[in-house]
Design a protein around this motif. Structure first.
Motif, short mmCIF file in Angstrom:
data_model
loop_
_atom_site.label_atom_id
_atom_site.label_comp_id
_atom_site.label_asym_id
_atom_site.label_seq_id
_atom_site.Cartn_x
_atom_site.Cartn_y
_atom_site.Cartn_z
N LYS A 1 0.84 -1.18 0.00
CA LYS A 1 0.00 0.00 0.00
C LYS A 1 0.89 1.25 0.00
O LYS A 1 1.63 1.49 0.96
N GLN A 2 0.87 2.04 -1.08
CA GLN A 2 1.65 3.27 -1.17
C GLN A 2 1.00 4.19 -2.20
O GLN A 2 0.14 3.79 -2.97
N ARG A 3 1.43 5.44 -2.18
CA ARG A 3 0.93 6.39 -3.14
C ARG A 3 1.46 6.06 -4.52
O ARG A 3 2.53 5.49 -4.69
N VAL A 4 0.68 6.44 -5.52
CA VAL A 4 1.11 6.21 -6.89
C VAL A 4 2.32 7.06 -7.19
O VAL A 4 2.33 8.27 -6.95
N VAL A 5 3.39 6.44 -7.68
CA VAL A 5 4.62 7.16 -8.01
C VAL A 5 4.44 7.81 -9.38
O VAL A 5 4.20 7.12 -10.37
N PRO A 6 4.53 9.15 -9.44
CA PRO A 6 4.35 9.82 -10.74
C PRO A 6 5.51 9.50 -11.68
O PRO A 6 6.64 9.27 -11.27
N ILE A 7 5.19 9.51 -12.96
CA ILE A 7 6.21 9.26 -13.98
C ILE A 7 7.02 10.54 -14.17
O ILE A 7 6.47 11.60 -14.51
N ALA A 8 8.32 10.46 -13.95
CA ALA A 8 9.21 11.62 -14.10
C ALA A 8 9.77 11.64 -15.52
O ALA A 8 10.47 10.72 -15.93
N GLU A 9 9.43 12.70 -16.24
CA GLU A 9 9.95 12.85 -17.59
C GLU A 9 11.43 13.22 -17.53
O GLU A 9 11.84 14.08 -16.75
N PRO A 10 12.28 12.57 -18.33
CA PRO A 10 13.72 12.92 -18.33
C PRO A 10 13.94 14.32 -18.87
O PRO A 10 13.16 14.83 -19.67
#
Length: 386
Positions: free
Chosen positions: A276-285
Motif C-alpha cells: 500500500k503506497q501512493r502512486v509514483v508519478p512518472i518523471a519525464e527525463p
C-alpha cells in the motif's frame, strides 16, 4: 477499513449466500459409480458385505491391505483360502497367488477386468463383453442352488467367459431373455488347489445385497471354499481413511464450506498482501536543448543563405579539431600540412588536397561560394575525420 476492502467483503458475502442457497435447494444425487470400496455406503460400494463378511466365513477371516506379493514374501502359509474382489494387483502378486494355489490353497477371484491377460491365459479362460442388455439374472448351475439367484437391473457389466478350456467347470451363468446363457462363474483345477473366477462382482455391492433373497446367492458362491482360514486382500483404502480431511471431504455440506473458507482466505491474503503506497508519478527525463539550439542556428543560416560564412565556420571547426586531436599545425595549409594529415588519417591524398582547396576558399572573404561548395566541403571534412 478502506473502501476497496468493503467492496471485496460485500462480494465475498454475496457469493457465500448464493452458494448456501444453491446447497439448500440442491437435490440429493445418488453416486452410481462402481467403486467397490469397503468403506463406501453408495449403491456399488462394499460396506454391507464388509460388515457381513465375518459371519459369512465360518473360520478366521483376515483382511490384508498389503499386496499378495508383499504378504507372501514375508510369510509362509499352509493351505488356506484367498479372496480378491475388484482389486488392482500387479503381475508379481498374481504369480504369488498362483504359487499358493498350486501348493493347495483355494482362490476366489470375484473380479471384472483386472486380471492380466498372461495370468488368465495360464489359468485357462478368456473373458470379454458378451451382452449389452440392461437386465439379466445370475444363477448357479448346481441343482441345489436353482432357487437362489440375483436379478441385475442396474448397470450390469455384461461380462462373461468367451473361451474356456475343456477341463474348466462352469459353476454359474448369466441368463437373459433374448440371448443364450453365458458362463460367468468357473472353477479351475490348478496344481493341488482350485481357482474360482466370477466376472460379475455387482452381486456383492450394497444395492444388491440389501434386496431380499440376494444374500443366499452370495452365500452359495462362497460355499465352494472349504472351511479354513481365509485371507481377503482388500485395496489400500483403509490407509486413506486415516487422512484427517477424509470426513470433511466426504460430507457435501462440509466440503463446500471448506472450499468457501479456503477461497475467502486466499482472497483476503491476496488483497491485503499488496503493498500500500501512493502512486509514483512518472518523471519525464530532462530534455537535451543543445540539439534544439543547433537546429535553430542551422535553420537561421539556411534562411539567410550565407553559405560563405557557414563554410568558414565549418573550416574553422575542422582545423581546430586537427590541432587538438591530431596535433598538426594548421598555420600553413601547404603540402607539408597535407602530407601530415594524410599520414595521420590514412585518407587518400586526392580527398585531402580537394578539402584544403575548399578550406582556403572558405577563408577567403572575397571568394564566391555556392551551396554545392558547402555541401562538398562538409562531406570531405566529415570523411577525413571519420
Amino acid at each position: 477499513m478502506n473502501k476497496t476492502f468493503k467492496i471485496y467483503a460485500v462480494i465475498f458475502i454475496v457469493v457465500m449466500i448464493m452458494l448456501a442457497l444453491l446447497e439448500v435447494n440442491k437435490k440429493e444425487t445418488t453416486d452410481w459409480r462402481k467403486n467397490f470400496d469397503i468403506n463406501e455406503k453408495s449403491p456399488f460400494g462394499l460396506f454391507v458385505f464388509n460388515n457381513e463378511a465375518e459371519g459369512l466365513f465360518k473360520k478366521v477371516l483376515k483382511k490384508e491391505d498389503r499386496t499378495p506379493y508383499e504378504y507372501y514374501s514375508l510369510y509362509k502359509k499352509k493351505p488356506h483360502n484367498i479372496v480378491v474382489i475388484e482389486n488392482e494387483l500387479d503381475a508379481e502378486s498374481w504369480k504369488k497367488i498362483l504359487d499358493q494355489v498350486s501348493n493347495g490353497s483355494d482362490a476366489m477371484l470375484i473380479i471384472n477386468r483386472n486380471v492380466p491377460k498372461e495370468i488368465s491365459d495360464s489359468i485357462g479362460y478368456y473373458d470379454s463383453d458378451i451382452s449389452f442388455e440392461e437386465e439379466n439374472v445370475l444363477k448357479l448351475t448346481d441343482k441345489k442352488y436353482q432357487n437362489d439367484f440375483v436379478k441385475l437391473d442396474k448397470f450390469p457389466s455384461g461380462r462373461g467367459f468367451s473361451f474356456i478350456k475343456p477341463k474348466v467347470q462352469i459353476l454359474g451363468k448369466t441368463v437373459e431373455k433374448k440371448n443364450t446363457d453365458q458362463a460367468n462363474f468357473i472353477k479351475i483345477k490348478f496344481g493341488m488347489g482350485n481357482i474360482y473366477v466370477h466376472c460379475e462382482p455387482l452381486f456383492l455391492t450394497n444395492y444388491y445385497l440389501l434386496k431380499p433373497g440376494n444374500i443366499k446367492y452370495t452365500q452359495n458362491v462362497f460355499s465352494y471354499l472349504p472351511d479354513r482360514e481365509t485371507i481377503w486382500f482388500v485395496p489400500d483404502g483403509s490407509k486413506s481413511s486415516r487422512f484427517f480431511m477424509r470426513f470433511i471431504l466426504s460430507n457435501p455440506a462440509l466440503k463446500y464450506a471448506w472450499w468457501i473458507f479456503l477461497g475467502g482466505l486466499i482472497l483476503f491474503i491476496f488483497f491485503n498482501a499488496k503493498r500500500k503506497q501512493r502512486v509514483v508519478p512518472i518523471a519525464e527525463p530532462l530534455r537535451n536543448t543543445s540539439m534544439d539550439f543547433v537546429k535553430s542556428i542551422g535553420n537561421l543560416y539556411l534562411q539567410e543563405g550565407d553559405f560563405h560564412d557557414m563554410m568558414a565556420k565549418k573550416a574553422q571547426y575542422f582545423l581546430n579539431k586537427v590541432r587538438m586531436d591530431l596535433l598538426i599545425d594548421t598555420q600553413n595549409l601547404d603540402s607539408e600540412f597535407a602530407k601530415k594529415l594524410h599520414l595521420k588519417t590514412g585518407k587518400p591524398a586526392e580527398i585531402i588536397e580537394e578539402a584544403i582547396i575548399l578550406i582556403k576558399k572558405a577563408q577567403d572573404p572575397y571568394a564566391s561560394v555556392l551551396k554545392e561548395d558547402l555541401i562538398r566541403m562538409n562531406k570531405l571534412l566529415d570523411e577525413i575525420l571519420k
